[in-house]
Design an enzyme around this catalytic site. Structure first.
Site, PDB file in Angstrom:
ATOM      1  N   SER A 116      -3.805  -0.167 -32.599  1.00  0.00           N
ATOM      2  CA  SER A 116      -3.822   0.559 -31.376  1.00  0.00           C
ATOM      3  C   SER A 116      -5.133   0.198 -30.564  1.00  0.00           C
ATOM      4  O   SER A 116      -6.415   1.060 -31.061  1.00  0.00           O
ATOM      5  CB  SER A 116      -3.296   1.635 -31.690  1.00  0.00           C
ATOM      6  OG  SER A 116      -3.850   2.983 -30.582  1.00  0.00           O
ATOM      7  N   HIS A 132      -1.255  -2.157 -29.281  1.00  0.00           N
ATOM      8  CA  HIS A 132      -1.155  -1.610 -28.936  1.00  0.00           C
ATOM      9  C   HIS A 132      -1.821  -0.791 -28.208  1.00  0.00           C
ATOM     10  O   HIS A 132      -2.604  -0.449 -28.206  1.00  0.00           O
ATOM     11  CB  HIS A 132      -0.587  -0.216 -30.018  1.00  0.00           C
ATOM     12  CG  HIS A 132       0.350   0.782 -29.778  1.00  0.00           C
ATOM     13  ND1 HIS A 132       1.845   1.199 -29.459  1.00  0.00           N
ATOM     14  CD2 HIS A 132      -0.747   2.493 -29.301  1.00  0.00           C
ATOM     15  CE1 HIS A 132       2.025   2.437 -29.200  1.00  0.00           C
ATOM     16  NE2 HIS A 132       0.892   3.038 -29.126  1.00  0.00           N
ATOM     17  N   ASP A 179      -2.093   1.719 -25.584  1.00  0.00           N
ATOM     18  CA  ASP A 179      -1.614   3.356 -24.229  1.00  0.00           C
ATOM     19  C   ASP A 179      -2.486   3.498 -23.652  1.00  0.00           C
ATOM     20  O   ASP A 179      -3.856   3.532 -23.362  1.00  0.00           O
ATOM     21  CB  ASP A 179      -3.143   4.209 -26.151  1.00  0.00           C
ATOM     22  CG  ASP A 179      -2.064   4.523 -27.050  1.00  0.00           C
ATOM     23  OD1 ASP A 179      -0.789   4.798 -27.041  1.00  0.00           O
ATOM     24  OD2 ASP A 179      -3.334   4.457 -28.559  1.00  0.00           O
ATOM     25  N   MET A 202      -2.877   6.268 -20.477  1.00  0.00           N
ATOM     26  CA  MET A 202      -2.750   8.080 -20.734  1.00  0.00           C
ATOM     27  C   MET A 202      -3.019   8.511 -19.183  1.00  0.00           C
ATOM     28  O   MET A 202      -4.072   8.082 -18.221  1.00  0.00           O
ATOM     29  CB  MET A 202      -3.683   8.352 -21.892  1.00  0.00           C
ATOM     30  CG  MET A 202      -3.621   8.291 -22.948  1.00  0.00           C
ATOM     31  SD  MET A 202      -4.796   9.134 -24.198  1.00  0.00           S
ATOM     32  CE  MET A 202      -4.189   8.164 -25.421  1.00  0.00           C
ATOM     33  N   HIS A 243       2.169   1.374 -24.232  1.00  0.00           N
ATOM     34  CA  HIS A 243       3.044   2.715 -24.940  1.00  0.00           C
ATOM     35  C   HIS A 243       2.411   3.772 -23.201  1.00  0.00           C
ATOM     36  O   HIS A 243       1.541   4.124 -23.143  1.00  0.00           O
ATOM     37  CB  HIS A 243       2.341   3.345 -25.858  1.00  0.00           C
ATOM     38  CG  HIS A 243       2.664   4.896 -26.792  1.00  0.00           C
ATOM     39  ND1 HIS A 243       2.079   6.203 -27.039  1.00  0.00           N
ATOM     40  CD2 HIS A 243       3.516   6.146 -25.490  1.00  0.00           C
ATOM     41  CE1 HIS A 243       2.576   6.752 -26.884  1.00  0.00           C
ATOM     42  NE2 HIS A 243       3.538   6.745 -26.096  1.00  0.00           N
ATOM     43  N   MET A 291       1.488   6.467 -21.626  1.00  0.00           N
ATOM     44  CA  MET A 291       1.778   8.229 -21.926  1.00  0.00           C
ATOM     45  C   MET A 291       1.631   8.793 -19.514  1.00  0.00           C
ATOM     46  O   MET A 291       0.554   9.343 -20.243  1.00  0.00           O
ATOM     47  CB  MET A 291       0.674   8.839 -22.909  1.00  0.00           C
ATOM     48  CG  MET A 291       1.281   8.116 -24.107  1.00  0.00           C
ATOM     49  SD  MET A 291      -0.017   8.847 -25.165  1.00  0.00           S
ATOM     50  CE  MET A 291      -0.619   7.561 -25.457  1.00  0.00           C
ATOM     51  N   MET A 341       6.076   9.118 -32.375  1.00  0.00           N
ATOM     52  CA  MET A 341       4.712   9.989 -33.127  1.00  0.00           C
ATOM     53  C   MET A 341       4.971  10.728 -33.896  1.00  0.00           C
ATOM     54  O   MET A 341       5.429  11.590 -33.641  1.00  0.00           O
ATOM     55  CB  MET A 341       5.085  11.002 -31.542  1.00  0.00           C
ATOM     56  CG  MET A 341       5.214  10.290 -29.839  1.00  0.00           C
ATOM     57  SD  MET A 341       3.239   8.531 -30.020  1.00  0.00           S
ATOM     58  CE  MET A 341       1.983   9.344 -30.580  1.00  0.00           C
ATOM     59  N   ASP A 365       3.648   6.066 -34.385  1.00  0.00           N
ATOM     60  CA  ASP A 365       2.635   6.106 -33.824  1.00  0.00           C
ATOM     61  C   ASP A 365       1.426   7.602 -33.804  1.00  0.00           C
ATOM     62  O   ASP A 365       2.136   7.935 -34.000  1.00  0.00           O
ATOM     63  CB  ASP A 365       2.749   5.668 -32.809  1.00  0.00           C
ATOM     64  CG  ASP A 365       0.998   5.874 -31.983  1.00  0.00           C
ATOM     65  OD1 ASP A 365      -0.340   5.570 -32.192  1.00  0.00           O
ATOM     66  OD2 ASP A 365       1.302   5.639 -30.390  1.00  0.00           O
TER      67      ASP A 365
HETATM   68  C1  DX5 Z   1      -1.924   8.865 -29.586  1.00  0.00           C
HETATM   69  C2  DX5 Z   1      -1.668   6.769 -29.254  1.00  0.00           C
HETATM   70  C3  DX5 Z   1      -1.656   6.385 -30.653  1.00  0.00           C
HETATM   71  C4  DX5 Z   1      -3.016   6.383 -30.971  1.00  0.00           C
HETATM   72  C5  DX5 Z   1      -3.063   6.246 -32.720  1.00  0.00           C
HETATM   73  O1  DX5 Z   1      -1.871   9.552 -28.415  1.00  0.00           O
HETATM   74  O2  DX5 Z   1      -0.507   7.465 -29.155  1.00  0.00           O
HETATM   75  O3  DX5 Z   1      -1.884   5.016 -30.387  1.00  0.00           O
HETATM   76  O4  DX5 Z   1      -4.241   5.627 -30.414  1.00  0.00           O
HETATM   77  O5  DX5 Z   1      -4.165   6.453 -32.911  1.00  0.00           O
HETATM   78  P1  DX5 Z   1      -4.285   7.097 -34.490  1.00  0.00           P
HETATM   79  O6  DX5 Z   1      -4.226   5.938 -35.497  1.00  0.00           O
HETATM   80  O7  DX5 Z   1      -6.353   7.524 -35.379  1.00  0.00           O
HETATM   81  O8  DX5 Z   1      -4.019   8.262 -35.072  1.00  0.00           O
HETATM   82 ZN    ZN Z   2       0.085   5.201 -28.994  1.00  0.00          ZN
END
Ligand code: DX5
Ligand code: ZN
Length: 241
Positions: free
Chosen positions: A20, A45, A47, A49, A78, A80, A149, A184
């Site tokens: 990620s 991956h 993210d 947000m 991903h 969010m 999650m 994740d």
């Molecule tokens: C959190 C993200 C994850 C995050 C995971 O909202 O969706 O992808 O990067 O990070 P770690 O592995 O540090 O928990």
């Molecule tokens: Zn994620």
């Protein structure tokens, strides 16, 4: 640009550690990508947000475009976002190979999954720790990927919530061996084995990988921990279509 590897290739592979990028050093993002690629990663991956569905902002379209230019790895996006629909084409055009949105933000997930598949990307549905598997079960046939999650989304570096394990088992049982099942949040050497044993075959790992000096050793150790625990009853995935 070289043709990106497809999610189909991941499907036929053993459990995959999927870095990620949220946890990388963004001042050196191109080197970080090259380093995890050289270390054996097959996918990244990403993210996204919005500061609304989750209480944080990360990065957006220009960064995904830049990552696409930097690598031909599978890009697993991903979302969010409270309102993902207007962003599907945008992130697909930016280079996403799979696009995952959250079940919590839509009354009916089927149409948006179809939109994603219509772009040629793999379609994914994510669920928060508090959301029951029954919320996504009606849509499994429209999903190429389900993302369970194991932390509340929004931040890296959180502690793994074991509630994800029973969900992974339930999802693997309901969906069969061909679904890409991703987990994740809080994935590390301690937690990765039980996730693989529960049926996960995409193990998203942020801080536990990027905090290490040697990414190759990190991926090898995490992968070994996943493979050695993966239950023979729930093969990582068998279909090669
Ligand atoms: C959190 C993200 C994850 C995050 C995971 O909202 O969706 O992808 O990067 O990070 P770690 O592995 O540090 O928990
Ligand atoms: Zn994620």
């Amino acid at each position: 640009m070289p043709t990106p590897r497809s999610l189909t290739e991941l499907r036929s592979a053993s459990p995959q550690v999927v870095p990620s990028l949220l946890a990388c050093d963004f001042g050196r993002v191109r080197e970080e990508i090259a380093a995890v690629e050289a270390a054996g990663a097959q996918a990244l991956h990403l993210d996204i947000m919005d500061g609304h569905f989750v209480p944080n902002l990360s990065f957006g379209v220009p960064v995904v475009q830049a990552v696409r230019r930097a690598t031909c790895l599978v890009l697993d996006v991903h979302l969010m976002l409270s309102d993902p629909a207007p962003w599907i084409d945008v992130f697909r055009d930016a280079g996403a190979d799979s696009i995952t949105f959250h079940i919590e933000v839509v009354p009916e997930a089927g149409p948006l999954l179809e939109v994603i598949r219509g772009t040629g990307a793999a379609a994914g549905l994510a669920l928060n720790p508090a959301t029951p598997v029954s919320a996504v079960e009606p849509y499994l046939s429209g999903c190429d990927l389900v993302l369970a999650m194991s932390v509340m989304p929004g931040f890296g570096g959180q502690e793994f919530d074991p509630v994800a394990l029973s969900k992974l088992r339930q999802l693997r049982q309901s969906a069969g061996p061909d679904l890409l099942l991703s987990v994740d949040g809080g994935i590390n050497l301690t937690t990765i084995g039980c996730c693989a044993d529960a049926g996960a075959n995409m193990l998203v790992t942020g801080s536990a990988l990027f905090s290490q000096d040697d990414y190759r050793r990190g991926i090898v150790e995490l992968t070994q921990a996943a493979i050695s625990h993966a239950s023979p009853q729930v093969p990582p995935c068998s279909k090669s279509s």
